[in-house]
Each structure stands twice: as C-alpha cells, then as structure tokens.
Scaffold this motif. Structure first.
Motif, PDB file in Angstrom:
ATOM      1  N   PRO A 292       2.680  20.267   6.835  1.00  0.00           N
ATOM      2  CA  PRO A 292       3.849  19.795   7.578  1.00  0.00           C
ATOM      3  C   PRO A 292       3.568  18.539   8.403  1.00  0.00           C
ATOM      4  CG  PRO A 292       3.408  22.109   8.067  1.00  0.00           C
ATOM      5  CD  PRO A 292       2.330  21.631   7.178  1.00  0.00           C
ATOM      6  N   LEU A 293       2.392  18.427   8.992  1.00  0.00           N
ATOM      7  CA  LEU A 293       2.070  17.257   9.796  1.00  0.00           C
ATOM      8  C   LEU A 293       1.987  16.006   8.917  1.00  0.00           C
ATOM      9  CD1 LEU A 293       1.350  15.940  12.466  1.00  0.00           C
ATOM     10  CD2 LEU A 293      -1.031  16.608  12.075  1.00  0.00           C
ATOM     11  N   LEU A 294       1.293  16.111   7.804  1.00  0.00           N
ATOM     12  CA  LEU A 294       1.204  14.969   6.902  1.00  0.00           C
ATOM     13  C   LEU A 294       2.560  14.602   6.317  1.00  0.00           C
ATOM     14  CD1 LEU A 294      -2.144  15.684   5.022  1.00  0.00           C
ATOM     15  CD2 LEU A 294      -1.700  14.013   6.838  1.00  0.00           C
ATOM     16  N   ARG A 295       3.386  15.601   6.087  1.00  0.00           N
ATOM     17  CA  ARG A 295       4.732  15.331   5.574  1.00  0.00           C
ATOM     18  C   ARG A 295       5.523  14.518   6.601  1.00  0.00           C
ATOM     19  NH1 ARG A 295       6.107  20.264   3.635  1.00  0.00           N
ATOM     20  NH2 ARG A 295       6.556  20.943   5.730  1.00  0.00           N
ATOM     21  N   GLN A 296       5.396  14.873   7.884  1.00  0.00           N
ATOM     22  CA  GLN A 296       6.099  14.130   8.928  1.00  0.00           C
ATOM     23  C   GLN A 296       5.550  12.720   9.066  1.00  0.00           C
ATOM     24  OE1 GLN A 296       5.661  16.900  12.245  1.00  0.00           O
ATOM     25  NE2 GLN A 296       7.877  17.209  12.206  1.00  0.00           N
TER      26      GLN A 296
ATOM     27  N   GLY B 221       4.247  10.984   6.751  1.00  0.00           N
ATOM     28  CA  GLY B 221       4.703  10.262   5.573  1.00  0.00           C
ATOM     29  C   GLY B 221       6.124   9.745   5.692  1.00  0.00           C
ATOM     30  N   GLN B 222       6.898  10.295   6.598  1.00  0.00           N
ATOM     31  CA  GLN B 222       8.283   9.868   6.787  1.00  0.00           C
ATOM     32  C   GLN B 222       8.416   8.764   7.831  1.00  0.00           C
ATOM     33  OE1 GLN B 222      10.311  13.519   7.675  1.00  0.00           O
ATOM     34  NE2 GLN B 222      10.197  14.256   5.577  1.00  0.00           N
ATOM     35  N   LEU B 223       7.315   8.411   8.490  1.00  0.00           N
ATOM     36  CA  LEU B 223       7.358   7.372   9.515  1.00  0.00           C
ATOM     37  C   LEU B 223       7.413   5.990   8.878  1.00  0.00           C
ATOM     38  CD1 LEU B 223       4.580   8.682  11.947  1.00  0.00           C
ATOM     39  CD2 LEU B 223       7.060   8.942  12.185  1.00  0.00           C
ATOM     40  N   SER B 224       8.004   5.064   9.591  1.00  0.00           N
ATOM     41  CA  SER B 224       8.015   3.665   9.151  1.00  0.00           C
ATOM     42  C   SER B 224       6.614   3.090   9.374  1.00  0.00           C
ATOM     43  CB  SER B 224       9.029   2.866   9.961  1.00  0.00           C
ATOM     44  OG  SER B 224       8.566   2.701  11.290  1.00  0.00           O
ATOM     45  N   PRO B 225       6.291   1.962   8.741  1.00  0.00           N
ATOM     46  CA  PRO B 225       4.981   1.351   8.976  1.00  0.00           C
ATOM     47  C   PRO B 225       4.723   1.071  10.462  1.00  0.00           C
ATOM     48  CG  PRO B 225       5.995   0.366   7.054  1.00  0.00           C
ATOM     49  CD  PRO B 225       7.033   1.278   7.684  1.00  0.00           C
ATOM     50  N   ARG B 226       5.745   0.636  11.189  1.00  0.00           N
ATOM     51  CA  ARG B 226       5.582   0.367  12.622  1.00  0.00           C
ATOM     52  C   ARG B 226       5.286   1.668  13.386  1.00  0.00           C
ATOM     53  NH1 ARG B 226      10.035  -3.066  15.190  1.00  0.00           N
ATOM     54  NH2 ARG B 226       8.598  -4.747  14.820  1.00  0.00           N
ATOM     55  N   GLN B 227       5.976   2.739  13.032  1.00  0.00           N
ATOM     56  CA  GLN B 227       5.739   4.027  13.696  1.00  0.00           C
ATOM     57  C   GLN B 227       4.338   4.550  13.377  1.00  0.00           C
ATOM     58  OE1 GLN B 227       9.217   5.902  11.979  1.00  0.00           O
ATOM     59  NE2 GLN B 227      10.177   6.095  13.990  1.00  0.00           N
TER      60      GLN B 227
ATOM     61  N   ARG C  57       0.844  -1.213   0.000  1.00  0.00           N
ATOM     62  CA  ARG C  57       0.000   0.000   0.000  1.00  0.00           C
ATOM     63  C   ARG C  57       0.872   1.253   0.000  1.00  0.00           C
ATOM     64  NH1 ARG C  57      -4.611   1.954   4.278  1.00  0.00           N
ATOM     65  NH2 ARG C  57      -5.030   3.881   3.166  1.00  0.00           N
ATOM     66  N   ASP C  58       1.896   1.261   0.855  1.00  0.00           N
ATOM     67  CA  ASP C  58       2.803   2.408   0.896  1.00  0.00           C
ATOM     68  C   ASP C  58       3.534   2.577  -0.433  1.00  0.00           C
ATOM     69  OD1 ASP C  58       2.131   3.032   3.509  1.00  0.00           O
ATOM     70  OD2 ASP C  58       3.813   1.920   4.363  1.00  0.00           O
ATOM     71  N   PHE C  59       3.853   1.461  -1.084  1.00  0.00           N
ATOM     72  CA  PHE C  59       4.539   1.523  -2.371  1.00  0.00           C
ATOM     73  C   PHE C  59       3.710   2.310  -3.379  1.00  0.00           C
ATOM     74  CE2 PHE C  59       5.508   0.077  -6.635  1.00  0.00           C
ATOM     75  CZ  PHE C  59       6.897   0.108  -6.653  1.00  0.00           C
ATOM     76  N   PHE C  60       2.405   2.060  -3.389  1.00  0.00           N
ATOM     77  CA  PHE C  60       1.533   2.707  -4.364  1.00  0.00           C
ATOM     78  C   PHE C  60       0.960   4.027  -3.867  1.00  0.00           C
ATOM     79  CE2 PHE C  60       1.490  -1.711  -5.836  1.00  0.00           C
ATOM     80  CZ  PHE C  60       1.836  -1.507  -7.159  1.00  0.00           C
ATOM     81  N   ASP C  61       1.199   4.372  -2.620  1.00  0.00           N
ATOM     82  CA  ASP C  61       0.690   5.614  -2.038  1.00  0.00           C
ATOM     83  C   ASP C  61       1.693   6.737  -2.293  1.00  0.00           C
ATOM     84  OD1 ASP C  61      -0.849   7.440  -0.636  1.00  0.00           O
ATOM     85  OD2 ASP C  61      -0.086   6.821   1.310  1.00  0.00           O
TER      86      ASP C  61
ATOM     87  N   PRO D  34       2.520  10.601  -2.949  1.00  0.00           N
ATOM     88  CA  PRO D  34       1.892  11.893  -2.685  1.00  0.00           C
ATOM     89  C   PRO D  34       1.538  12.620  -3.978  1.00  0.00           C
ATOM     90  CG  PRO D  34       3.959  11.679  -1.479  1.00  0.00           C
ATOM     91  CD  PRO D  34       3.858  10.515  -2.402  1.00  0.00           C
ATOM     92  N   GLU D  35       0.377  13.251  -3.963  1.00  0.00           N
ATOM     93  CA  GLU D  35      -0.049  14.035  -5.118  1.00  0.00           C
ATOM     94  C   GLU D  35       0.438  15.475  -4.967  1.00  0.00           C
ATOM     95  OE1 GLU D  35      -4.244  13.787  -5.661  1.00  0.00           O
ATOM     96  OE2 GLU D  35      -4.283  11.637  -5.328  1.00  0.00           O
ATOM     97  N   ALA D  36       0.578  16.144  -6.086  1.00  0.00           N
ATOM     98  CA  ALA D  36       0.973  17.558  -6.057  1.00  0.00           C
ATOM     99  C   ALA D  36      -0.083  18.335  -5.289  1.00  0.00           C
ATOM    100  CB  ALA D  36       1.114  18.085  -7.471  1.00  0.00           C
ATOM    101  N   GLY D  37       0.362  19.231  -4.441  1.00  0.00           N
ATOM    102  CA  GLY D  37      -0.564  20.026  -3.646  1.00  0.00           C
ATOM    103  C   GLY D  37      -1.129  19.264  -2.465  1.00  0.00           C
ATOM    104  N   GLY D  38      -0.578  18.093  -2.173  1.00  0.00           N
ATOM    105  CA  GLY D  38      -1.083  17.260  -1.099  1.00  0.00           C
ATOM    106  C   GLY D  38      -0.194  17.314   0.111  1.00  0.00           C
ATOM    107  N   ARG D  39       0.491  16.216   0.383  1.00  0.00           N
ATOM    108  CA  ARG D  39       1.317  16.081   1.585  1.00  0.00           C
ATOM    109  C   ARG D  39       2.375  17.152   1.735  1.00  0.00           C
ATOM    110  NH1 ARG D  39       2.582   9.744   2.028  1.00  0.00           N
ATOM    111  NH2 ARG D  39       0.505   9.277   2.710  1.00  0.00           N
TER     112      ARG D  39
END
Length: 102
Positions: free
Chosen positions: A74-78, A80-86, A59-63, A65-70
């Motif tokens: 700043p919160l979504l960007r952070q 997005g940098q988390l591991s699946p476990r995090q 799922r993460d592979f195909f997820d 980010p779209e332009a104007g999205g994440r």
C-alpha cells in the motif's frame, strides 16, 4: 514494453483524447495516433515532449510496476501515485529522518 500502449494508458489516466495530447505537446494528431497504434516509432525528443506534457519524467514513463510488486504494498502504491514534484518533496522529507531512529 509497447510505447504506444503506455502513451494511451497515461493519456487516458488524464482523461485526454489523442487530439488534446497532440495539441498540448505540439505533435500532429495523425503522428501521435500512429505511434499509439504501433504503426510508427517515436524519437526520444518527441517522447520527452509527451512526458513533459503528461507531467512525468522519461524514467517514470518506463517505470511500469511489475506483477507482485507495487500493487501488493500500500505504501509503494501511494508513492506511485505522486507527481514527480511530490516524490521529490517526499525524498527530501525522508532524508531528514535518516538517523532520527537511532
């Protein structure tokens, strides 16, 4: 989405060569290189091996980010940098906060 380009992007984020990724996931370097170049297709099973080795889900592979999205949040960007476990731990934490603001 071009699967080969996505693999290259994720591999480079780790600082890995094609050879290293191929060795770690048990695929041949020539096969992986052909997939990255778009010359060969890839099975879900092989892509799953690559994702497991990279520490992400399919799922993460195909997820992507779209332009104007994440990038704009700043919160979504952070997140997005988390591991699946995090991400799972964050989801559990956030679920404990439901209703606490009432």
């Amino acid at each position: 989405m071009e699967i080969g380009k996505r693999i290259v992007s994720l591999r480079k984020e780790k600082g890995w060569t094609t050879n290293r990724l191929a060795n770690l996931c048990g695929l041949s370097q020539s096969f992986l290189r052909a997939v990255e170049m778009g010359d060969k297709g890839i099975s879900v099973e092989s892509l799953s091996l690559i994702c497991d080795t990279l520490g992400i889900s399919l799922r993460d592979f195909f997820d992507v980010p779209e332009a104007g999205g994440r990038e704009d949040d700043p919160l979504l960007r952070q997140v997005g940098q988390l591991s699946p476990r995090q991400r799972q731990a964050l989801a559990v934490f956030l679920s404990t906060m439901e209703g606490s603001g009432r």
